[in-house]
Design an enzyme around this catalytic site. Structure first.
Site, PDB file in Angstrom:
ATOM      1  N   GLU A   1       0.829  -1.206   0.000  1.00  0.00           N
ATOM      2  CA  GLU A   1       0.000   0.000   0.000  1.00  0.00           C
ATOM      3  C   GLU A   1       0.870   1.267   0.000  1.00  0.00           C
ATOM      4  O   GLU A   1       0.611   2.203  -0.750  1.00  0.00           O
ATOM      5  CB  GLU A   1      -0.927   0.024   1.223  1.00  0.00           C
ATOM      6  CG  GLU A   1      -1.874  -1.159   1.329  1.00  0.00           C
ATOM      7  CD  GLU A   1      -1.330  -2.310   2.153  1.00  0.00           C
ATOM      8  OE1 GLU A   1      -0.108  -2.593   2.092  1.00  0.00           O
ATOM      9  OE2 GLU A   1      -2.124  -2.948   2.873  1.00  0.00           O
TER      10      GLU A   1
ATOM     11  N   CYS B   1      -2.077  -2.962   7.388  1.00  0.00           N
ATOM     12  CA  CYS B   1      -1.495  -2.905   8.725  1.00  0.00           C
ATOM     13  C   CYS B   1      -1.660  -1.465   9.236  1.00  0.00           C
ATOM     14  O   CYS B   1      -2.026  -0.573   8.476  1.00  0.00           O
ATOM     15  CB  CYS B   1      -0.025  -3.304   8.672  1.00  0.00           C
ATOM     16  SG  CYS B   1       1.034  -2.027   7.975  1.00  0.00           S
TER      17      CYS B   1
HETATM   18 ZN   LIG Z   1       1.351  -2.311   5.739  1.00  0.00          ZN
END
Ligand SMILES: [Zn+2]
Length: 155
Positions: free
Chosen positions: A54, A82
């Site tokens: 990401e 995350c």
């Molecule tokens: Zn991450």
């Protein structure tokens, strides 16, 4: 491309990345159904603990669009972000995120981000990472300068 086609691209990137020496994660940033940029996990390949799919996709999209603000764009990531990537998604002002695998699926293959979510909920003094406040008064100088600056670009 519709939502499912964009997610299938993110998933395909995650699958290809396993063979290419990266973690099983891929991400796509799109605007109006068109792919702006993609990213894959290159943590071990690049010796960069922040090179999650990401974050990599956000960096590439910002470079391509020549901006730090991805309003109007959406991110399709093969796995639930995350805490670092979720933070980056907020900072980039993406309109929406889609994810396929979730963090429990990731935990099953030993990518366990839940300890960071647990840490964030604790007061500073109870976290595993020791932290200490040092020289706050000296550091405030930069904030004063920023506040007084008349030609700053807010973000
Ligand atoms: Zn991450």
């Amino acid at each position: 491309m519709n939502e499912e086609e964009l997610m299938r691209k993110a998933i395909a990137l995650s699958i290809e990345n396993v063979a290419n020496g990266g973690g099983p994660f891929g991400a796509v940033i799109a605007k109006d159904g068109h792919i702006i940029a993609t990213g894959v996990n290159r943590v071990t390949a690049n010796h960069d603990p922040t090179a999650h799919a990401e974050v990599s996709a956000i960096r590439a999209a910002c470079e391509k669009l020549d901006t730090f603000d991805l309003s109007g764009c959406e991110i399709y990531t093969s796995c639930e972000p995350c805490p670092m990537c979720l933070g980056a998604i907020y900072w980039a002002r993406l309109d929406k995120m889609y994810f396929a695998n979730n963090k429990d699926d990731a935990k099953q293959i030993d990518f366990d981000d839940s300890f960071i979510y647990d840490e964030l909920a604790l007061p500073l003094s109870e976290r595993k990472l020791p932290a200490e406040i040092l020289l706050r008064d000296e550091a405030l100088k930069a904030f004063q300068l920023w506040q007084e600056k008349t030609d700053k670009i807010g973000y």
